[in-house]
Design a protein around this motif. Sequence first.
Motif, short mmCIF file in Angstrom:
data_model
loop_
_atom_site.label_atom_id
_atom_site.label_comp_id
_atom_site.label_asym_id
_atom_site.label_seq_id
_atom_site.Cartn_x
_atom_site.Cartn_y
_atom_site.Cartn_z
N CYS A 46 14.56 -14.41 -9.35
CA CYS A 46 14.29 -15.80 -8.98
C CYS A 46 14.54 -16.01 -7.49
N THR A 74 17.92 -12.96 -12.64
CA THR A 74 17.11 -11.74 -12.60
C THR A 74 16.98 -11.17 -14.00
N TYR A 113 9.23 -16.74 -8.15
CA TYR A 113 9.63 -15.45 -8.71
C TYR A 113 9.09 -14.27 -7.89
N ILE A 160 12.27 -8.73 -12.24
CA ILE A 160 11.90 -10.06 -11.80
C ILE A 160 13.15 -10.72 -11.23
N ILE A 185 4.19 -16.63 -7.73
CA ILE A 185 4.72 -15.31 -8.10
C ILE A 185 4.28 -14.32 -7.04
N ALA A 237 7.33 -13.78 -15.84
CA ALA A 237 7.23 -14.77 -14.77
C ALA A 237 6.31 -15.93 -15.17
#
Length: 300
Positions: A237, A281, A220, A235, A191, A294
């Motif tokens: 991807c 997203t 992410y 967030i 992340i 995430a």
Amino acid sequence: MGIDVVRTRDAAKLEPLDIVVDVGGVYSPEKHRYDHHQRGFSEVFGYGGFDKIKLSSAGLVYKHFGKEIIAKRLGEGVSVDDERVEVLWLQLYSEMIESVDGIDNGVNISSAPLAYTQRTDLSSRVKRLNPNWNEPTSDAIYDEKFFQASKITGEEFLSQLDYFAFAWLPARDVVKVALEKRHEVDASGQIVVFNQSCPWKDHLFTLESTFPASTPQILYILYPESDAPGSKWRIQCVPQSSDSFVNRKSLPEPWCGMRDEKLSEVSGIKGGTFVHASGFTGGNETFEGTLEMARKALKA
């Protein structure tokens, strides 16, 4: 700077010219002759792995003069040997010039049937400037259309160059710092958090390629929707490649297409705002909520 432009295929008229492009049947950088139509021509860009598409005259001119143009655009005192010039030279070839070379040389973009037609590219826009088949034509009309095409092409080239030079390239440092701190965000290292939105995809893939082979893939990206205090967070991807619509790992399917209270209920995370129907997203009212999204998605 004013220049005289001569549009002709007459060899006698071409002979005294300082530079000849796209006609004349000669490729000779020493003589400033840049045609690609002659039999046996096989020149490719040859840098950065770009060696599959034969150059058009656009590619030839860019190959020999692109660095000088870029250095001048970056500002006074910038040398063609500046590292930024090299990066931008390769990026702009990839993003703009290579497609012009491919289209001009009749290279299909894919060996499989295309999912849809794309006719907003520069080559298509220039082609549409040609007089229609049922309209009158003359040398004067073609000259006028040529200068219209030159203006559009120049504006497009400089627009893309300015974006890559003054927006895209500075983002590399932002991405680099965020990647270095990713284990502070989550122990998985999968992340990454940006404190502001920026063009990250190209840089992420480039920098990630320098990691040891055993490094887990980044899945992410988290970033605020704006610079305003109290901004909502997003967030996103990471796709399989910078131009792919396929994610390395999408957000959980039960979240897809959900919004607000329904999303919070389904995900078990307060403050949910939305998740796109395709799962690439989503968003939350807070950074903490987005980070929880995430982390849950990692385990899903």
